[in-house]
Motif scaffolding. Structure first.
Motif, mmCIF file in Angstrom:
data_model
loop_
_atom_site.group_PDB
_atom_site.id
_atom_site.type_symbol
_atom_site.label_atom_id
_atom_site.label_comp_id
_atom_site.label_asym_id
_atom_site.label_seq_id
_atom_site.Cartn_x
_atom_site.Cartn_y
_atom_site.Cartn_z
ATOM 1 N N GLY A 1 0.939 -1.378 -0.024
ATOM 2 C CA GLY A 1 0.002 -0.017 -0.128
ATOM 3 C C GLY A 1 0.812 1.243 -0.107
ATOM 4 N N SER A 2 0.284 2.202 0.764
ATOM 5 C CA SER A 2 0.949 3.664 0.729
ATOM 6 C C SER A 2 0.686 4.081 1.995
ATOM 7 C CB SER A 2 0.734 4.514 -0.254
ATOM 8 O OG SER A 2 -0.484 4.618 -0.421
ATOM 9 N N MET A 3 1.435 5.274 2.546
ATOM 10 C CA MET A 3 1.221 6.121 3.508
ATOM 11 C C MET A 3 1.225 7.409 3.338
ATOM 12 S SD MET A 3 0.975 4.264 6.492
ATOM 13 C CE MET A 3 1.148 5.230 7.664
ATOM 14 N N ILE A 4 0.435 8.326 3.898
ATOM 15 C CA ILE A 4 0.171 9.666 3.517
ATOM 16 C C ILE A 4 0.280 10.366 4.903
ATOM 17 C CG2 ILE A 4 -1.059 11.446 2.776
ATOM 18 C CD1 ILE A 4 -2.734 9.605 0.858
ATOM 19 N N TYR A 5 1.412 11.313 4.990
ATOM 20 C CA TYR A 5 1.568 12.030 6.355
ATOM 21 C C TYR A 5 1.240 13.290 5.773
ATOM 22 C CZ TYR A 5 4.807 8.026 6.856
ATOM 23 O OH TYR A 5 5.510 6.769 7.167
ATOM 24 N N THR A 6 0.164 13.744 6.781
ATOM 25 C CA THR A 6 -0.328 15.121 6.367
ATOM 26 C C THR A 6 -0.988 15.734 7.662
ATOM 27 O OG1 THR A 6 -2.190 16.493 5.073
ATOM 28 C CG2 THR A 6 -2.582 14.253 5.597
ATOM 29 N N GLU A 7 -0.796 16.744 8.231
ATOM 30 C CA GLU A 7 -1.186 17.506 9.185
ATOM 31 C C GLU A 7 -1.160 16.617 10.391
ATOM 32 O OE1 GLU A 7 -5.276 18.266 7.875
ATOM 33 O OE2 GLU A 7 -4.850 20.037 7.009
ATOM 34 N N GLY A 8 0.151 16.172 10.671
ATOM 35 C CA GLY A 8 0.165 15.518 11.899
ATOM 36 C C GLY A 8 -0.292 14.066 11.846
ATOM 37 N N ARG A 9 -1.102 13.680 10.644
ATOM 38 C CA ARG A 9 -1.453 12.396 10.796
ATOM 39 C C ARG A 9 -0.785 11.321 9.705
ATOM 40 N NH1 ARG A 9 -7.332 12.221 8.341
ATOM 41 N NH2 ARG A 9 -6.333 14.080 6.944
ATOM 42 N N GLU A 10 -0.852 10.185 10.037
ATOM 43 C CA GLU A 10 -0.279 9.137 9.247
ATOM 44 C C GLU A 10 -1.581 8.268 8.761
ATOM 45 O OE1 GLU A 10 2.774 7.072 11.029
ATOM 46 O OE2 GLU A 10 3.773 8.667 11.662
ATOM 47 N N ILE A 11 -1.869 8.281 7.469
ATOM 48 C CA ILE A 11 -2.924 7.803 6.797
ATOM 49 C C ILE A 11 -2.565 6.317 5.957
ATOM 50 C CG2 ILE A 11 -5.089 7.713 5.340
ATOM 51 C CD1 ILE A 11 -4.849 10.758 5.671
ATOM 52 N N ALA A 12 -2.987 5.408 6.317
ATOM 53 C CA ALA A 12 -2.569 3.938 5.539
ATOM 54 C C ALA A 12 -3.379 3.850 4.610
ATOM 55 C CB ALA A 12 -2.718 2.791 6.740
ATOM 56 N N ILE A 13 -3.075 3.513 3.213
ATOM 57 C CA ILE A 13 -3.770 3.370 2.130
ATOM 58 C C ILE A 13 -3.409 1.803 1.720
ATOM 59 C CG2 ILE A 13 -4.283 4.039 -0.096
ATOM 60 C CD1 ILE A 13 -5.029 6.182 1.826
ATOM 61 N N PRO A 14 -4.751 1.037 1.665
ATOM 62 C CA PRO A 14 -4.297 -0.362 1.224
ATOM 63 C C PRO A 14 -4.398 -0.348 -0.390
ATOM 64 C CG PRO A 14 -6.760 0.082 1.576
ATOM 65 C CD PRO A 14 -6.015 1.450 1.851
ATOM 66 N N THR A 15 -3.684 -1.555 -0.780
ATOM 67 C CA THR A 15 -3.560 -1.730 -2.223
ATOM 68 C C THR A 15 -4.493 -2.860 -2.531
ATOM 69 O OG1 THR A 15 -1.084 -1.041 -2.577
ATOM 70 C CG2 THR A 15 -2.026 -2.567 -3.903
ATOM 71 N N PRO A 16 -5.408 -2.711 -3.584
ATOM 72 C CA PRO A 16 -6.067 -3.757 -4.063
ATOM 73 C C PRO A 16 -5.551 -4.761 -4.623
ATOM 74 C CG PRO A 16 -6.866 -1.556 -5.230
ATOM 75 C CD PRO A 16 -5.445 -1.567 -4.545
ATOM 76 N N LYS A 17 -5.998 -6.047 -4.631
ATOM 77 C CA LYS A 17 -5.281 -7.090 -5.217
ATOM 78 C C LYS A 17 -5.234 -6.908 -6.839
ATOM 79 C CE LYS A 17 -5.216 -12.264 -5.073
ATOM 80 N NZ LYS A 17 -5.698 -13.563 -4.803
ATOM 81 N N PRO A 18 -4.355 -6.906 -7.350
ATOM 82 C CA PRO A 18 -4.299 -6.891 -8.855
ATOM 83 C C PRO A 18 -4.980 -8.231 -9.498
ATOM 84 C CG PRO A 18 -2.082 -7.283 -8.205
ATOM 85 C CD PRO A 18 -2.861 -7.280 -6.886
ATOM 86 N N ALA A 19 -5.297 -7.908 -10.718
ATOM 87 C CA ALA A 19 -5.854 -9.311 -11.561
ATOM 88 C C ALA A 19 -4.841 -9.826 -11.683
ATOM 89 C CB ALA A 19 -6.482 -8.585 -12.752
ATOM 90 N N ALA A 20 -3.704 -9.451 -12.101
ATOM 91 C CA ALA A 20 -2.296 -10.540 -12.167
ATOM 92 C C ALA A 20 -1.245 -9.482 -11.927
ATOM 93 C CB ALA A 20 -2.491 -10.788 -13.750
ATOM 94 N N ILE A 21 0.001 -10.044 -11.682
ATOM 95 C CA ILE A 21 1.224 -9.332 -11.454
ATOM 96 C C ILE A 21 2.021 -9.727 -12.890
ATOM 97 C CG2 ILE A 21 3.233 -8.891 -10.102
ATOM 98 C CD1 ILE A 21 1.547 -9.946 -7.753
ATOM 99 N N VAL A 22 2.053 -8.783 -13.911
ATOM 100 C CA VAL A 22 2.777 -8.951 -14.877
ATOM 101 C C VAL A 22 4.075 -8.024 -15.129
ATOM 102 C CG1 VAL A 22 2.564 -8.547 -17.593
ATOM 103 C CG2 VAL A 22 0.539 -9.432 -15.896
ATOM 104 N N ASP A 23 3.888 -6.712 -14.717
ATOM 105 C CA ASP A 23 5.273 -5.834 -14.956
ATOM 106 C C ASP A 23 5.117 -4.759 -14.260
ATOM 107 O OD1 ASP A 23 7.051 -4.209 -15.977
ATOM 108 O OD2 ASP A 23 6.104 -3.992 -17.841
ATOM 109 N N PRO A 24 5.710 -4.358 -13.252
ATOM 110 C CA PRO A 24 5.570 -3.084 -12.488
ATOM 111 C C PRO A 24 6.085 -1.762 -13.002
ATOM 112 C CG PRO A 24 7.663 -4.285 -11.780
ATOM 113 C CD PRO A 24 7.196 -5.209 -13.086
ATOM 114 N N THR A 25 6.494 -1.898 -14.355
ATOM 115 C CA THR A 25 7.333 -0.679 -14.951
ATOM 116 C C THR A 25 5.890 0.371 -15.275
ATOM 117 O OG1 THR A 25 8.566 -1.927 -16.374
ATOM 118 C CG2 THR A 25 7.790 0.188 -16.967
ATOM 119 N N GLY A 26 5.907 1.495 -14.483
ATOM 120 C CA GLY A 26 4.945 2.679 -14.880
ATOM 121 C C GLY A 26 4.054 2.561 -13.388
ATOM 122 N N CYS A 27 4.239 1.826 -12.694
ATOM 123 C CA CYS A 27 3.029 1.587 -11.762
ATOM 124 C C CYS A 27 3.088 2.770 -10.784
ATOM 125 C CB CYS A 27 3.311 0.446 -10.667
ATOM 126 S SG CYS A 27 2.699 -1.227 -11.550
#
Length: 312
Positions: free
Chosen positions: A224-250
């Motif tokens: 996933g990812s983390m967003i740090y803003t206004e003193g908060r840490e917001i955890a963002i999940p990553t949806p399960k992809p349909a397939a893992i083919v190529d990370p180029t450009g993600c």
């Protein structure tokens, strides 16, 4: 609302070596290395950070303006942008140069040997932010060194909020350069490796960097990812992809979703999820610009994965 995307345009030539590099590189002979790999599989993709971000923002229904420098060989890419109805108004042709080129050879263990020729990117400072009109958000993504420095300064002079996305361009800058970028930027986005490098180079923690900007966004791949803003840490999940083919450009797809949400004033929880979804969609196809979805399909996937609806 126009989004000005300052960054690279490039061709990615990707070759596959149907074996393992380690079988053909002798460690004791590394000082006289001379190897050749037969690569029967090869493809050429449209890429570059600016091109990839613009493509994904266009899928979302945004209005990207690419600001980049290209060479004499840009013709096929130009025809593609024309077909997609993506503006080329701020793409500058540099005569007697090549468009940026990445030559990537991958073995069966997914190890890569890459050679990159910047070409026309070295003249990116010839473009001026002030030449673009109606811009309400910008991004300084990897490009020529002088261009990145000057475009950041020009966004500040224009009073336009912008994202600083150093990416693979970070090694070009020292401590003072990076601290100045952070001070100038409205948002900073990096992946987890770049986040560690940014901390090492600046001597600042993520919390300290976050205090200098409206938001610091750190992507964590499949975690996933983390967003740090206004003193908060917001955890963002990553949806399960349909397939893992190529990370180029993600990462570029993520940034397009990020900028789309920022432009519309969405909550960070929603913006981050759209960005994460765009990265998940991209990883299921080869190359940085071969995934094709309608806005309705993106909306449907968003609701399916996150349990609430958005309107693009």
């Amino acid at each position: 609302m126009n989004t000005l995307i300052c960054g690279s345009m490039a061709y990615d030539t990707i070759m596959v070596f149907k074996d393992q590099f380690k079988k053909h590189i002798l460690p004791e002979q590394i000082h006289i290395l001379n190897v050749a790999f037969l690569v029967p599989e090869m493809r050429r993709e449209y890429g570059g950070c600016a091109g990839n971000i613009a493509y994904n923002l266009h899928l979302l229904g945004g209005n990207p303006l690419i600001m980049a420098t290209v060479g004499d060989d840009f013709g096929p890419y130009a025809k593609r942008l024309e077909k997609l109805s993506i503006s080329q108004k701020h793409i500058r042709h540099v005569p007697d140069s090549f468009t940026g080129q990445a030559f990537i050879t991958t073995d069966l263990d997914d190890n890569q040997i890459t050679a990159f020729h910047p070409g026309a990117m070295g003249f990116s400072e010839q473009n001026k932010v002030a030449e673009a009109t109606g811009v309400t958000l910008g991004i300084v993504s990897p490009d020529g060194r002088d261009g990145m420095i000057e475009h950041a300064e020009q966004f500040v002079a224009a009073g336009t909020p912008f994202v600083f996305d150093p990416g693979q361009g970070m090694p070009m800058f020292g401590k003072d350069d990076l601290l100045r970028f952070i001070d100038q930027a409205t948002y900073v986005t990096v992946n987890d490796y770049e986040a560690k490098l940014l901390q090492d180079k600046t001597g600042k923690t993520l919390a300290e960097i976050a205090k200098s900007v409206t938001a610091l966004i750190v992507t964590l791949g499949g975690d996933g990812s983390m967003i740090y803003t206004e003193g908060r840490e917001i955890a963002i999940p990553t949806p399960k992809p349909a397939a893992i083919v190529d990370p180029t450009g993600c990462g570029d797809a993520y940034r397009a979703g990020l900028m789309y949400g920022i432009q519309r004033g969405w909550a960070w929880e929603t913006t981050g999820r759209l960005a994460s979804l765009m990265g998940s969609i991209k990883i299921a196809s080869r190359g940085g610009q071969n995934h094709v979805l309608t806005r309705g399909e993106i909306e449907a996937q968003f609701e399916q994965h996150f349990g609430f609806a958005i309107t693009l």
